[in-house]
Scaffold this motif. Structure first.
Motif, PDB file in Angstrom:
ATOM      1  N   ALA A   1      -6.086   9.552  -8.703  1.00 28.56           N
ATOM      2  CA  ALA A   1      -6.437   8.978  -9.731  1.00 28.56           C
ATOM      3  C   ALA A   1      -6.798   7.282  -8.899  1.00 28.56           C
ATOM      4  CB  ALA A   1      -5.671   8.489 -10.681  1.00 28.56           C
ATOM      5  N   VAL A   2      -7.231   6.382  -9.131  1.00 26.55           N
ATOM      6  CA  VAL A   2      -7.298   5.241  -8.382  1.00 26.55           C
ATOM      7  C   VAL A   2      -8.280   4.388  -9.563  1.00 26.55           C
ATOM      8  CG1 VAL A   2      -7.736   5.950  -5.350  1.00 26.55           C
ATOM      9  CG2 VAL A   2      -9.839   5.923  -7.317  1.00 26.55           C
ATOM     10  N   ASP A   3      -7.811   3.398  -9.355  1.00 28.46           N
ATOM     11  CA  ASP A   3      -8.829   2.333 -10.272  1.00 28.46           C
ATOM     12  C   ASP A   3      -9.286   1.747  -9.645  1.00 28.46           C
ATOM     13  OD1 ASP A   3      -7.022   1.244  -8.343  1.00 28.46           O
ATOM     14  OD2 ASP A   3      -5.959  -0.238 -10.315  1.00 28.46           O
ATOM     15  N   ASN A   4     -10.572   0.776 -10.475  1.00 27.66           N
ATOM     16  CA  ASN A   4     -11.566   0.737  -9.227  1.00 27.66           C
ATOM     17  C   ASN A   4     -11.354  -0.030  -8.395  1.00 27.66           C
ATOM     18  OD1 ASN A   4     -14.295   1.015 -11.286  1.00 27.66           O
ATOM     19  ND2 ASN A   4     -11.993   0.529 -12.616  1.00 27.66           N
ATOM     20  N   SER A   5     -11.012  -1.176  -8.382  1.00 28.35           N
ATOM     21  CA  SER A   5     -10.172  -2.337  -7.203  1.00 28.35           C
ATOM     22  C   SER A   5      -9.676  -1.211  -5.940  1.00 28.35           C
ATOM     23  CB  SER A   5      -9.185  -3.145  -7.869  1.00 28.35           C
ATOM     24  OG  SER A   5      -8.474  -3.682  -6.475  1.00 28.35           O
ATOM     25  N   SER A   6      -9.322   0.072  -6.201  1.00 27.01           N
ATOM     26  CA  SER A   6      -8.171   0.632  -5.674  1.00 27.01           C
ATOM     27  C   SER A   6      -9.707   1.371  -4.494  1.00 27.01           C
ATOM     28  CB  SER A   6      -7.443   1.559  -5.557  1.00 27.01           C
ATOM     29  OG  SER A   6      -6.297   0.704  -5.875  1.00 27.01           O
TER      30      SER A   6
ATOM     31  N   ASP B   1       0.465  11.691 -17.707  1.00 22.63           N
ATOM     32  CA  ASP B   1       0.414  13.143 -18.402  1.00 22.63           C
ATOM     33  C   ASP B   1      -0.046  13.602 -17.017  1.00 22.63           C
ATOM     34  OD1 ASP B   1       0.610  14.817 -20.735  1.00 22.63           O
ATOM     35  OD2 ASP B   1      -1.440  14.628 -19.893  1.00 22.63           O
ATOM     36  N   ARG B   2      -1.116  13.212 -16.477  1.00 27.34           N
ATOM     37  CA  ARG B   2      -1.966  14.127 -15.868  1.00 27.34           C
ATOM     38  C   ARG B   2      -0.655  14.639 -14.433  1.00 27.34           C
ATOM     39  NH1 ARG B   2      -7.195  15.338 -15.709  1.00 27.34           N
ATOM     40  NH2 ARG B   2      -7.418  14.431 -17.936  1.00 27.34           N
ATOM     41  N   LEU B   3       0.052  13.103 -13.884  1.00 25.54           N
ATOM     42  CA  LEU B   3       1.384  13.760 -13.236  1.00 25.54           C
ATOM     43  C   LEU B   3       2.112  14.916 -13.429  1.00 25.54           C
ATOM     44  CD1 LEU B   3       1.321   9.811 -11.584  1.00 25.54           C
ATOM     45  CD2 LEU B   3       0.879  12.069 -10.475  1.00 25.54           C
TER      46      LEU B   3
ATOM     47  N   ILE C   1      -2.653  15.937 -11.037  1.00 28.60           N
ATOM     48  CA  ILE C   1      -3.207  14.830  -9.739  1.00 28.60           C
ATOM     49  C   ILE C   1      -2.008  14.360  -9.467  1.00 28.60           C
ATOM     50  CG2 ILE C   1      -4.733  13.712 -11.593  1.00 28.60           C
ATOM     51  CD1 ILE C   1      -3.106  11.625 -11.841  1.00 28.60           C
ATOM     52  N   ASP C   2      -1.870  14.745  -7.915  1.00 26.30           N
ATOM     53  CA  ASP C   2      -1.051  14.521  -6.903  1.00 26.30           C
ATOM     54  C   ASP C   2      -0.667  13.264  -7.043  1.00 26.30           C
ATOM     55  OD1 ASP C   2      -0.996  17.386  -5.756  1.00 26.30           O
ATOM     56  OD2 ASP C   2      -3.188  17.027  -5.205  1.00 26.30           O
ATOM     57  N   LEU C   3      -1.552  11.898  -7.133  1.00 28.34           N
ATOM     58  CA  LEU C   3      -1.002  10.848  -6.578  1.00 28.34           C
ATOM     59  C   LEU C   3      -2.022   9.921  -7.706  1.00 28.34           C
ATOM     60  CD1 LEU C   3       0.965   9.864  -4.440  1.00 28.34           C
ATOM     61  CD2 LEU C   3      -0.982   9.195  -3.691  1.00 28.34           C
ATOM     62  N   ALA C   4      -1.515   8.712  -8.012  1.00 30.58           N
ATOM     63  CA  ALA C   4      -1.678   8.095  -8.227  1.00 30.58           C
ATOM     64  C   ALA C   4      -2.365   6.283  -8.089  1.00 30.58           C
ATOM     65  CB  ALA C   4      -2.077   7.626 -10.108  1.00 30.58           C
TER      66      ALA C   4
ATOM     67  N   LEU D   1       1.983   5.972  -6.878  1.00 30.37           N
ATOM     68  CA  LEU D   1       2.841   6.893  -8.183  1.00 30.37           C
ATOM     69  C   LEU D   1       2.874   8.037  -7.994  1.00 30.37           C
ATOM     70  CD1 LEU D   1       4.379   6.586 -11.696  1.00 30.37           C
ATOM     71  CD2 LEU D   1       2.707   6.236 -12.104  1.00 30.37           C
ATOM     72  N   TRP D   2       3.879   9.612  -7.966  1.00 25.72           N
ATOM     73  CA  TRP D   2       3.734  10.723  -7.954  1.00 25.72           C
ATOM     74  C   TRP D   2       5.029  10.865  -8.557  1.00 25.72           C
ATOM     75  CZ3 TRP D   2       5.494   6.891  -4.060  1.00 25.72           C
ATOM     76  CH2 TRP D   2       6.570   7.698  -3.094  1.00 25.72           C
ATOM     77  N   HIS D   3       4.959  12.377  -8.850  1.00 28.15           N
ATOM     78  CA  HIS D   3       5.783  12.835  -9.397  1.00 28.15           C
ATOM     79  C   HIS D   3       6.754  13.306  -8.955  1.00 28.15           C
ATOM     80  CE1 HIS D   3       8.120  16.276 -11.937  1.00 28.15           C
ATOM     81  NE2 HIS D   3       6.833  15.487 -13.143  1.00 28.15           N
TER      82      HIS D   3
END
Length: 308
Positions: free
Chosen positions: A102-107, A140-142, A147-150, A278-280
């Motif tokens: 998951a990436v924000d628009n800037s990333s 929640d997704r993590l 998802i593996d990474l945000a 960010l990751w679990h």
């Protein structure tokens, strides 16, 4: 019921329908035909003795019994995927793993191009599934393993289950058309920021309220003339005297891709912003996840050195 005879693939179908609320969308997600998904659902209905999903105006709605199964089945399948995918001898040159990020628009504009290029070189068989974080419940997704990474401007959620690692810092600038009348010597003053209308970018996730606070300290205010998604910014700004407050690296990405724009400094020291991943914690050690985070760090280091 003889559980040993139950096909595990049926539960992957159940999970996809529960997520998508659609036979068609579930089939696309699983790379199966609609008839195959419908047949699998029929088999699972017979095994469990329940309709599981019924058609409604909002799609395939789970029955009360199915609703109780959705979360535990999703959690079990997510753990199973992690076990099967994360091989201790992960070899990126031979892997065909799909990483969901998951990436924000800037990333998406600043980091994703570098990340995609590096991953293609190191792991030609790997797929990076980049998803816009603005539409997702990241934590929640993590937690669920979706998802593996945000990556983005993410704060530490606490709780001890998730890791946050800062990648690079940034600051804020003004993005405007070239030869903007409010720019003097590469700087836009507070008076100019109050005079000229603003474009507020609704999909960056960046907090620009610091500008309103600074203007207020000098008995000034700004007028937001337009609110629009990030990708519309270049077209709007090059056709008007509006200005937009954005992070510097994001502004540089726009200027590099499109002529007619320039970056102006603020006449005061703006706050810093941090992009992090960010990751679990359950993904701390698996080799594939270690490799993924390492290539993110490599790309982030390159970005961090691009503006000194």
């Amino acid at each position: 019921m003889n559980w040993r005879s139950v096909d595990l693939n049926l539960f992957f179908v159940f999970d996809a329908i529960a997520e998508e609320r659609s036979i068609t969308a579930a089939a696309q997600r699983l790379n199966l035909s609609q008839s195959a998904v419908s047949h699998a659902l029929a088999r699972l209905r017979r095994v469990l003795g329940d309709d599981l999903f019924v058609r409604s105006a909002d799609g395939m709605e789970p029955t009360p019994y199915a609703s109780e199964l959705v979360e535990p089945i999703h959690r079990i399948l997510a753990l199973l995927r992690n076990v099967l995918v994360q091989s201790p001898d992960f070899d990126p040159t031979r892997a065909d793993t799909v990483f969901r990020i998951a990436v924000d628009n800037s990333s998406a504009l600043v980091l994703a191009p570098r990340l995609s290029a590096l991953a293609t070189v190191q792991a030609p068989g790997v797929t990076l599934d980049l998803r816009p974080s603005g539409t997702l419940d990241i934590l929640d997704r993590l937690e669920r393993g979706d998802i593996d990474l945000a990556i983005g401007n993410i704060s530490d959620p606490g709780g001890g289950r998730l890791n946050v690692e800062p990648l690079f810092d940034d600051t804020f600038v003004i993005l405007a058309r070239q030869a903007h009348p409010g720019g003097v010597g590469g700087i836009m003053t507070l008076d100019a920021l109050a005079i000229h209308s603003h474009l507020s970018l609704t999909s960056t996730g960046e907090d620009d309220r610091f500008l309103d606070a600074e203007l207020s300290r000098h008995q000034l205010t700004r007028h937001v003339a337009t609110r629009a998604p990030l990708l519309s910014a270049p077209a709007i700004l090059t056709r008007s005297d509006m200005v937009a407050v954005v992070s510097e690296r994001l502004a540089r990405a726009f200027v590099a891709e499109r002529s007619g724009l320039e970056i102006l400094r603020l006449a005061f020291v703006p706050p810093r912003t941090t992009t992090a991943m960010l990751w679990h914690r359950r993904a701390d050690d698996p080799a594939a996840q270690l490799w993924l985070r390492q290539i993110v760090r490599i790309c982030a280091k390159d970005i961090g050195q691009s503006i000194q």
